[in-house]
Design a protein around this motif. Structure first.
Motif, mmCIF file in Angstrom:
data_model
loop_
_atom_site.group_PDB
_atom_site.id
_atom_site.type_symbol
_atom_site.label_atom_id
_atom_site.label_comp_id
_atom_site.label_asym_id
_atom_site.label_seq_id
_atom_site.Cartn_x
_atom_site.Cartn_y
_atom_site.Cartn_z
ATOM 1 N N LEU A 285 11.303 -100.188 112.277
ATOM 2 C CA LEU A 285 12.216 -99.077 112.531
ATOM 3 C C LEU A 285 11.365 -97.827 112.606
ATOM 4 O O LEU A 285 10.630 -97.504 111.665
ATOM 5 C CB LEU A 285 13.237 -98.942 111.398
ATOM 6 C CG LEU A 285 14.156 -97.716 111.459
ATOM 7 C CD1 LEU A 285 15.085 -97.787 112.666
ATOM 8 C CD2 LEU A 285 14.959 -97.593 110.168
ATOM 9 N N ALA B 98 20.202 -97.509 103.028
ATOM 10 C CA ALA B 98 19.824 -98.800 102.451
ATOM 11 C C ALA B 98 20.725 -99.928 102.943
ATOM 12 O O ALA B 98 20.255 -101.058 103.146
ATOM 13 C CB ALA B 98 19.850 -98.721 100.927
ATOM 14 N N HIS C 165 19.521 -100.832 106.395
ATOM 15 C CA HIS C 165 18.257 -101.566 106.281
ATOM 16 C C HIS C 165 18.523 -103.014 105.873
ATOM 17 O O HIS C 165 17.919 -103.947 106.422
ATOM 18 C CB HIS C 165 17.329 -100.891 105.274
ATOM 19 C CG HIS C 165 16.688 -99.658 105.796
ATOM 20 N ND1 HIS C 165 15.394 -99.309 105.496
ATOM 21 C CD2 HIS C 165 17.146 -98.668 106.605
ATOM 22 C CE1 HIS C 165 15.086 -98.165 106.090
ATOM 23 N NE2 HIS C 165 16.144 -97.762 106.762
ATOM 24 N N SER C 166 19.417 -103.211 104.920
ATOM 25 C CA SER C 166 19.769 -104.555 104.475
ATOM 26 C C SER C 166 20.407 -105.352 105.607
ATOM 27 O O SER C 166 20.102 -106.540 105.796
ATOM 28 C CB SER C 166 20.717 -104.470 103.278
ATOM 29 O OG SER C 166 21.093 -105.751 102.857
ATOM 30 N N THR D 128 20.818 -94.392 108.854
ATOM 31 C CA THR D 128 19.993 -95.557 108.528
ATOM 32 C C THR D 128 19.676 -95.585 107.043
ATOM 33 O O THR D 128 18.535 -95.420 106.619
ATOM 34 C CB THR D 128 18.701 -95.589 109.365
ATOM 35 O OG1 THR D 128 17.965 -94.389 109.124
ATOM 36 C CG2 THR D 128 19.005 -95.740 110.848
ATOM 37 N N ARG E 140 9.434 -96.073 109.620
ATOM 38 C CA ARG E 140 10.232 -95.887 108.406
ATOM 39 C C ARG E 140 10.405 -97.173 107.622
ATOM 40 O O ARG E 140 10.553 -97.143 106.414
ATOM 41 C CB ARG E 140 11.618 -95.334 108.736
ATOM 42 C CG ARG E 140 11.629 -93.892 109.117
ATOM 43 C CD ARG E 140 11.262 -93.005 107.914
ATOM 44 N NE ARG E 140 11.567 -91.624 108.175
ATOM 45 C CZ ARG E 140 10.704 -90.738 108.636
ATOM 46 N NH1 ARG E 140 9.464 -91.094 108.891
ATOM 47 N NH2 ARG E 140 11.068 -89.497 108.835
ATOM 48 N N ALA E 141 10.439 -98.307 108.315
ATOM 49 C CA ALA E 141 10.647 -99.590 107.625
ATOM 50 C C ALA E 141 10.155 -100.712 108.528
ATOM 51 O O ALA E 141 10.085 -100.570 109.751
ATOM 52 C CB ALA E 141 12.118 -99.779 107.290
ATOM 53 N N PHE F 262 10.714 -105.006 109.024
ATOM 54 C CA PHE F 262 11.604 -106.106 108.701
ATOM 55 C C PHE F 262 10.951 -107.408 109.156
ATOM 56 O O PHE F 262 10.737 -107.621 110.353
ATOM 57 C CB PHE F 262 12.962 -105.915 109.385
ATOM 58 C CG PHE F 262 13.600 -104.605 109.025
ATOM 59 C CD1 PHE F 262 14.328 -104.468 107.863
ATOM 60 C CD2 PHE F 262 13.421 -103.500 109.849
ATOM 61 C CE1 PHE F 262 14.900 -103.256 107.517
ATOM 62 C CE2 PHE F 262 13.985 -102.274 109.512
ATOM 63 C CZ PHE F 262 14.724 -102.146 108.342
#
Length: 179
Positions: A161, A60, A63-64, A58, A172-173, A175
């Motif tokens: 995420l 960048a 993630h994008s 996982t 972690r992220a 979106f």
């Protein structure tokens, strides 16, 4: 995010969830006692996709790609008015569930190597787990309490995420969905 008591969380596992903070006051105490994912640090949520890619994958670019995949989906409201049952699971039913199903399908289509729940189920039922692997009397007690506190409305504006670090789940992220 686990769907039965035989599931164990592994370091590096990831999942995509929709947090539902509006229901936390109603379900927190029950989930902390009766839901292994809550005991492992996952807030009240509806799973979008679990398991997802291993954490080491996982980066960048992923993630994008998640952001791009979710960008075509608008934020939406859910209502929790009733409970539901799966074998040994008590959950709150998110309605309507169309947008949740669409989020799951979009992510699963983009990463076909990560089918929902590892491909164990043919029909994915969006749900907010409250209790797992309990005797019927315990589930009835929980359900009676929950139903007295419904309905609850929630706004969904992002997908998170989460990653298991070997001890607990960590966000972690995040979106954002389109407004």
């Amino acid at each position: 995010m686990a769907d039965d008591s035989s599931s164990t969380f592994q370091a590096g596992q990831t999942g995509l969830i929709v947090k539902i903070p509006e229901v936390e006051p109603t379900v927190r105490a029950w989930r902390e006692r009766l839901d292994p994912s809550a005991q492992a640090g996952v807030p009240a949520h509806v799973t979008v996709l679990f398991p997802f890619l291993e954490e080491s994958r996982t980066d960048a670019l992923v993630h994008s790609a998640i952001a791009d995949t979710l960008n075509s989906h608008r934020a939406f409201d859910l209502r929790f008015e009733r409970s539901g049952h799966l074998p040994e699971v008590l959950y709150l039913v998110p309605e309507p569930d169309t947008q949740l199903r669409q989020l799951t399908q979009a992510i699963a289509d983009r990463w076909p190597e990560t089918p929902p729940y590892g491909g164990r189920f043919t029909d994915i039922i969006p749900h907010l787990t409250v209790a797992q692997c309990q005797e019927a009397a315990v589930l009835e007690e929980v359900e009676t309490d929950l139903l007295s506190k419904l309905p609850i409305t929630a706004h969904v504006s992002s997908v998170e995420l989460v990653v298991h670090d070997g001890t607990a789940w960590q966000e972690r992220a995040s979106f954002a969905l389109r407004k």
